[in-house]
Design a protein around this motif. Structure first.
Motif, mmCIF file in Angstrom:
data_model
loop_
_atom_site.group_PDB
_atom_site.id
_atom_site.type_symbol
_atom_site.label_atom_id
_atom_site.label_comp_id
_atom_site.label_asym_id
_atom_site.label_seq_id
_atom_site.Cartn_x
_atom_site.Cartn_y
_atom_site.Cartn_z
ATOM 1 N N UNK A 318 0.719 -1.134 -0.023
ATOM 2 C CA UNK A 318 -0.020 -0.004 0.024
ATOM 3 C C UNK A 318 0.883 1.370 0.196
ATOM 4 N N UNK A 319 0.124 2.201 -0.273
ATOM 5 C CA UNK A 319 0.864 3.652 -0.266
ATOM 6 C C UNK A 319 0.308 4.344 1.021
ATOM 7 N N UNK A 320 1.339 4.742 2.039
ATOM 8 C CA UNK A 320 1.091 5.073 3.204
ATOM 9 C C UNK A 320 0.833 6.732 3.263
ATOM 10 N N UNK A 321 1.426 7.504 2.385
ATOM 11 C CA UNK A 321 1.281 8.967 2.145
ATOM 12 C C UNK A 321 2.407 9.430 0.922
ATOM 13 N N UNK A 322 1.926 10.805 0.715
ATOM 14 C CA UNK A 322 2.865 11.325 -0.289
ATOM 15 C C UNK A 322 3.589 12.860 0.309
ATOM 16 N N UNK A 323 4.503 12.905 -0.520
ATOM 17 C CA UNK A 323 5.201 14.356 -0.001
ATOM 18 C C UNK A 323 6.063 14.925 -0.981
#
Length: 565
Positions: A318-323
């Protein structure tokens, strides 16, 4: 009989303050008697060196072999238990981060000045990475700097240099030394992230109509590109160029942008190559460029985030977050909002991403300065980004067997969904520090007085009006360690959503570098042709207004930037 440890008297040198990417100076500065030794001793004085495990490697630039031997002699004299060294003293920055993490090392000393030129009259650098594989946080670099200001002596072990060209284990005084294959661990890492069989199948099925060219710019990534593109994917030798690492990078500037990576751009255009890529001196930056298709770094990280499910690592975990870094365009923000993901705007410097990754809140991130990466390590990773694009293209073509999907197709599909954040960066390199500081003071004065707020500025070439809606100095409070980073760049915002950012860069070794970032967002409704037209007119007009507001040419005494990206 114990090996002899010698304590050598010394005095401090001014200016040994590490920046976001370590200490960078001209080679001749590092070659001064005691200079490198002072800084290395200060590193070991700032960590618990006794019985530690230290990784050493770098981009192979001029003065690297000598620096490795200095680190060994001082480290062993200070009680380091084990050194892990890349063969010939070479490890790309991403590979070094992986080695630190994989072998649970205390930290690593990286010998690199990243994308800066190399050679006897060019740049060298040293930086310390901590146990998570990422750059040392400010608390550590501040401590190192304080040690450099009071140092009175350094310790060395009296032993001859070791042969860095032989893989294997040996002892060096009280320390164990493992010289490892610079490439093997990193290739294994990527095999566990991407769908190698899918990429190989795609490249072989389309060997006639989808050619690949990687340009190493004579930096560290040449051997990594060969191991992946030639050995793993079975591409021909013609798929790589400038892939022999050289101490002076072949006299070039190993920075993967349209100006300095002209050796890639020229061949891609001349030979109609569908997928081109380049990396920088130490391997942490990348450029994606196909025939008639330049992918801005801001768009690149956003597209990788959008298509993340095509990559097994993200499909599984999964993708936990973007920045993104603050100057980077807001394209990735749009992806986060659409996918319901947490997203962050951080100061320039990969360590800020590392904190979020260690807390399990970030998976994919990027900087407009051609840095892209994920939580597989704690550095940006040029080769990772290149293979991510090949994985995404392979998956897109598997889903569309009747039409060859290329770079432009992915770009246009992305813009049709999200609109486009048009973006440009102007670099003014090695300008007088006095002028750069005067520019910053001018903008700070306007910020304090509010004199720019609601002012209207008209482009003389297009008569486009821009109304200033605000001016602020970007400040960041880290949500993990609650540290505050101030004065990270002045941002001018306009009422149409456009913005301009001004920053003094800390990556140079001489004079000052001023960077100006210009962004203008256009929504998807007008279609691709309208987007392109608005970009050509709107972005150039905004650049003109930004130069007028900042009085940049007047302060810096220059008419044109060194590099435009």
């Amino acid at each position: 009989m114990a090996d002899k440890v010698i304590e050598i008297p010394t005095t401090p040198f001014d200016g040994q303050k590490p920046g976001t990417s370590g200490l960078r100076k001209r080679v001749k500065v590092f070659q001064q008697e005691h200079y490198t030794e002072n800084f290395v001793q200060s590193i070991f004085d700032s960590i618990d060196a006794k019985d530690s495990t230290i990784v050493i490697g770098g981009d192979g630039r001029f003065f690297s072999p000598e620096a490795v031997q200095i680190i060994l002699k001082i480290g062993s004299a200070n009680g380091v238990g084990k050194f892990i060294i890349g063969k010939d003293g070479i490890l790309s920055t991403p590979a070094a981060s992986n080695v630190i993490r994989k072998y649970k090392a205390t930290g690593g000393i990286l010998l690199t000045a990243s994308h800066n030129p190399g050679g006897p009259n060019a740049d060298f650098g040293l930086k310390y990475n901590v146990s998570n594989g990422g750059p040392a946080p400010e608390g550590v670099t501040d401590q190192i700097y304080e040690k450099t200001k009071t140092i009175k002596s350094y310790k060395v072990i009296d032993l001859p240099p070791i042969d860095l060209g032989k893989i294997g284990d040996l002892t060096f005084g009280p320390s164990k030394v493992s010289i490892i294959d610079s490439v093997a661990d990193y290739v294994t890492l990527l095999e566990g992230i991407f769908d190698f069989p899918l990429i190989k199948q795609f490249l072989h099925e389309h060997e006639a109509d989808f050619r690949v060219l990687f340009d190493g710019l004579h930096g560290v990534t040449g051997p990594y590109a060969r191991a992946l593109l030639i050995d793993k994917f079975g591409l021909p030798e013609s798929s790589i160029q400038n892939c022999t690492p050289l101490p002076d990078f072949g006299g070039g500037h190993p920075d993967p942008n349209l100006t300095y990576a002209h050796t890639l751009v020229e061949v891609v255009e001349k030979e109609n190559i569908q997928f081109g890529a380049a990396s920088d001196g130490d391997g942490d930056r990348n450029m994606i460029y196909g025939k008639g298709a330049f992918v801005t770094p801001s768009d690149s990280v956003a597209i990788i985030a959008h298509y993340a499910d095509a990559i097994p690592y993200f499909k599984k975990g999964g993708v936990k977050g973007l920045a993104r870094s603050m100057p980077t365009s807001k394209a990735i923000d749009l992806v986060a909002k659409k996918k319901g993901l947490e997203y962050f705007e951080v100061p320039t410097g990969w360590k800020f991403f590392g904190n979020l990754m260690d807390a399990g809140r970030l998976s994919i991130c990027g900087e407009e300065s051609f840095g892209t990466g994920s939580d597989h390590i704690r550095e940006k990773d040029g080769i990772w980004a290149v293979i991510a694009w090949l994985n995404i293209l392979a998956a897109a073509n598997k889903a569309s067997p009747n039409k060859l999907i290329g770079i432009n197709d992915l770009l246009n599909d992305f813009y049709a969904i999200y609109g486009r954040s048009f973006f440009s960066r102007y670099d003014y390199e090695e300008v007088p520090s006095e002028g750069a500081n005067a520019l910053v003071a001018h903008l700070n004065d306007a910020l304090k007085s509010g004199s720019l707020n609601n002012t209207v500025h008209i482009s003389t070439t297009s008569a486009t009006k821009f109304t200033v809606s605000g001016l602020y100095n970007f400040e960041y409070k880290d949500p993990i360690d609650h540290s505050v980073s101030k004065n990270q760049g002045q941002v001018i915002t306009f009422d149409d959503g456009s913005r301009v950012v001004f920053r003094l860069s800390g990556t140079g070794s001489h004079g000052a570098t001023v960077r100006m970032y210009v962004e203008r967002y256009v929504g998807p409704k007008g279609g691709v042709e309208a987007l392109l037209k608005l970009a050509a007119e709107g972005l150039q007009s905004l650049i003109e207004v930004a130069l007028e507001i900042s009085k940049l040419k007047e302060f810096l005494g220059v008419d044109k930037p060194t590099v435009i990206t």
